[in-house]
Structures are given as C-alpha cells and as structure tokens.
Design an enzyme around this catalytic site. Structure first.
Site, PDB file in Angstrom:
ATOM      1  N   GLY A   8       0.853  -1.198  -0.081  1.00 39.07           N
ATOM      2  CA  GLY A   8      -0.039   0.064  -0.136  1.00 39.07           C
ATOM      3  C   GLY A   8       0.852   1.312   0.062  1.00 39.07           C
ATOM      4  O   GLY A   8       0.448   2.333   0.572  1.00 39.07           O
ATOM      5  N   CYS A   9       2.119   1.174  -0.887  1.00 40.17           N
ATOM      6  CA  CYS A   9       3.014   2.239  -0.521  1.00 40.17           C
ATOM      7  C   CYS A   9       2.642   3.445  -1.163  1.00 40.17           C
ATOM      8  O   CYS A   9       2.783   4.647  -0.778  1.00 40.17           O
ATOM      9  CB  CYS A   9       4.319   1.942  -1.252  1.00 40.17           C
ATOM     10  SG  CYS A   9       4.037   1.364  -3.130  1.00 40.17           S
ATOM     11  N   ASN A  10       1.263   3.622  -2.254  1.00 43.39           N
ATOM     12  CA  ASN A  10       0.978   4.788  -2.800  1.00 43.39           C
ATOM     13  C   ASN A  10      -0.124   5.396  -1.852  1.00 43.39           C
ATOM     14  O   ASN A  10      -0.818   6.570  -2.499  1.00 43.39           O
ATOM     15  CB  ASN A  10       0.714   4.677  -4.251  1.00 43.39           C
ATOM     16  CG  ASN A  10       1.934   4.330  -4.977  1.00 43.39           C
ATOM     17  OD1 ASN A  10       3.097   4.916  -4.618  1.00 43.39           O
ATOM     18  ND2 ASN A  10       1.704   3.563  -6.017  1.00 43.39           N
ATOM     19  N   GLY A  11      -0.818   4.619  -0.965  1.00 48.05           N
ATOM     20  CA  GLY A  11      -1.762   5.244  -0.198  1.00 48.05           C
ATOM     21  C   GLY A  11      -1.385   6.157   0.754  1.00 48.05           C
ATOM     22  O   GLY A  11      -0.130   6.526   0.780  1.00 48.05           O
ATOM     23  N   THR A  86      -3.794  -3.530   8.402  1.00 46.37           N
ATOM     24  CA  THR A  86      -5.253  -2.934   7.907  1.00 46.37           C
ATOM     25  C   THR A  86      -6.294  -3.778   8.805  1.00 46.37           C
ATOM     26  O   THR A  86      -6.165  -4.618   9.583  1.00 46.37           O
ATOM     27  CB  THR A  86      -5.054  -3.958   6.442  1.00 46.37           C
ATOM     28  OG1 THR A  86      -4.178  -3.729   5.786  1.00 46.37           O
ATOM     29  CG2 THR A  86      -6.560  -3.814   5.763  1.00 46.37           C
ATOM     30  N   ALA A 110      -4.820  -3.110  15.466  1.00 44.21           N
ATOM     31  CA  ALA A 110      -5.868  -2.437  14.746  1.00 44.21           C
ATOM     32  C   ALA A 110      -5.661  -0.827  14.787  1.00 44.21           C
ATOM     33  O   ALA A 110      -5.938  -0.268  13.920  1.00 44.21           O
ATOM     34  CB  ALA A 110      -7.336  -2.518  15.448  1.00 44.21           C
ATOM     35  N   HIS A 143     -14.014   9.093  12.804  1.00 42.99           N
ATOM     36  CA  HIS A 143     -13.021   8.799  11.768  1.00 42.99           C
ATOM     37  C   HIS A 143     -13.817   9.669  10.553  1.00 42.99           C
ATOM     38  O   HIS A 143     -14.797  10.222  10.453  1.00 42.99           O
ATOM     39  CB  HIS A 143     -12.833   7.520  11.396  1.00 42.99           C
ATOM     40  CG  HIS A 143     -11.985   6.846  12.312  1.00 42.99           C
ATOM     41  ND1 HIS A 143     -12.550   6.217  13.373  1.00 42.99           N
ATOM     42  CD2 HIS A 143     -10.797   6.786  12.397  1.00 42.99           C
ATOM     43  CE1 HIS A 143     -11.447   5.512  14.164  1.00 42.99           C
ATOM     44  NE2 HIS A 143     -10.521   5.936  13.751  1.00 42.99           N
ATOM     45  N   LYS A 147     -13.098   6.818   5.400  1.00 40.89           N
ATOM     46  CA  LYS A 147     -13.079   5.298   6.113  1.00 40.89           C
ATOM     47  C   LYS A 147     -14.167   4.260   5.835  1.00 40.89           C
ATOM     48  O   LYS A 147     -15.410   4.575   5.590  1.00 40.89           O
ATOM     49  CB  LYS A 147     -12.990   5.470   7.570  1.00 40.89           C
ATOM     50  CG  LYS A 147     -12.573   4.388   8.462  1.00 40.89           C
ATOM     51  CD  LYS A 147     -12.230   4.521  10.045  1.00 40.89           C
ATOM     52  CE  LYS A 147     -11.943   3.188  10.689  1.00 40.89           C
ATOM     53  NZ  LYS A 147     -10.677   2.617  10.152  1.00 40.89           N
TER      54      LYS A 147
END
Length: 253
Positions: A8-11, A86, A110, A143, A147
C-alpha cells in the site's frame, strides 16, 4: 538496518511511512506493493507481492484485506515477518492470520499508536472496578468520511479488551434504532461517526449512578500510526514464528 516491504505504498499511510523511514537511520523501504507505480518512489514497486524479488526483513501492510492471503503466503515462503495494520478482516481471515503464526512472525494491531495500546491495558484495570460495580460501558469512535469500515478496528479492540477483562460477558450492540427496550446491563454499545478529516477519536465511557468516567484518545496526525508500524517492523526483524502485538513492542523499548 531493517529492510521493509511497504504494502500500500502509494496510499496515504504508505506515503506517510515512506517519509518517516527516510528520517530513520535504522530502517529502509526496499520495495513497495501497489496496484500502480506512480514513479515517485526511490524503490521498486510491484503490483503483487508475489512478484517481489527484493530481500527484506519485514513487511508493513496498510493496504486492503483483499490481498491478505498473498501477503501471508509470501511471509511464510520467504520467512519475512509481517506487520498487519489493515482493518476490516473477516472472521475467516482472522483465522487465516492465526494459522499463519505457526509458520511466520505476525504482528497484527488495529491501531499502532503508543497511546491506544497503553489505553488497552488501562481499560482492563478500569473495567474490573467500574463494570464490576454495574457501570454501563459505551464506546464512541469518530473518523474521516473516507473510512470504509465501522465500527473501527480500534473501537473493537477497546471493546474486546474490556470484554476479556470481564470474562466475555458483554454483547456488542451497534444500533439501537430498532430496539424498543431498556438497556441491558450486559450490553456494550459501539457508535461510529464519520465526517470531514477526523484522523481518529475514541471515547470509552463508564456510566454509573451519578458519575461518569471517560477515557479519551485523539490522534491529530496519521504519523502516530506510521511511527508505531515502523517500530513494530524493526521489532519483528529476526523474530521466530508466532503472534505478536504492540504490547510486545512497547515492552521491548
């Protein structure tokens, strides 16, 4: 030096962690996993972790539950410990994670923040006092509006911590709109708010007769989660197969 594969490096969290690691002399991201390579990273990006051919000491996953099996398979085959950050796993996936701990080192949390993980312990002590005296327990989490899961994984972890301390006697209630009855003493209510850019707020309420005690945690930046994830990756390097959590990381520091 701990060599990290960032799933998930681009998130948002992936980019946050990349920035944190750049300032950490004891860690380095050597590969990224994402659907597309945006060309803005200093490391190779693979669309699937199964295609990754870069040696590493740990995996950090801030992606999606959809690729859990791929991550666990890679972790087991290559003996690379995994930090699973995640949320939104199904019961079947949680069982899959637990089974994988017999073959590789897994740290699942979490919430990666030091504050939340300290709060988990404090709540167990508080529950034995307040819940034991008949106080009602409610959890409210807030949040951002992007989400996907509700309640948050952190809210469920807080609830589980309390429930464990009290012998798993509580029933989790997520919605009272169709319930025309008084609150049962064995209910533990969880409410979710979604709006704006709220990073993360959690209130745990112990409501008794004539007094209310509230434990609150507010995250003002996602950096608190990223720093915890990097600390967890460094902790897991070289660890034997098994299940670990942030309490182990905190105890080691």
């Amino acid at each position: 030096m701990t060599r990290i594969i960032m799933c998930g490096c681009n998130g948002a969290m992936g980019r946050m962690i990349t920035g944190i690691v750049k300032d950490d002399s004891e860690a380095e991201i050597v590969a990224g996993i994402d659907m597309a390579d945006n060309g803005q990273t200093d490391f190779p990006v693979f669309s699937s972790i199964s295609d990754c051919n870069v040696e590493a000491d740990a995996i950090i996953d801030f992606s999606t539950p959809k690729i859990l099996t791929e991550i666990l398979t890679y972790s087991k085959q290559h003996k690379v410990p995994a930090v699973l950050c995640t949320t939104g796993y199904s019961d079947e996936q949680l069982a899959e994670i637990e089974a994988a701990t017999t073959e590789t080192a897994i740290l699942k949390s979490a919430n990666m923040s030091l504050g939340i993980n300290t709060l988990l312990k404090l709540l167990q002590d508080a529950a034995k006092v307040f819940a034991g005296e008949g106080f009602d327990v409610e959890i409210i989490e807030k949040h951002h509006n992007q989400k996907l899961d509700a309640p948050s994984g952190t809210a469920l972890a807080l609830a589980d911590s309390i429930n464990e301390a009290m012998g798993n006697q509580y029933e989790y209630i997520y919605d009272r709109s169709q319930r025309r009855q008084k609150r049962d003493k064995k209910e533990l209510g969880l409410s979710a708010v979604r709006g704006g850019t709220i990073v993360g707020e959690h209130d745990v309420i112990f409501a008794g007769t004539d007094e209310v005690i509230t434990f609150s945690h507010t995250a003002y930046s996602k950096a608190v989660f990223g720093k915890g994830a990097v600390a967890a990756a460094k902790f897991l390097k070289g660890k034997e197969s098994g299940r670990y959590d942030m309490a182990d990381v905190i105890a080691a520091n």
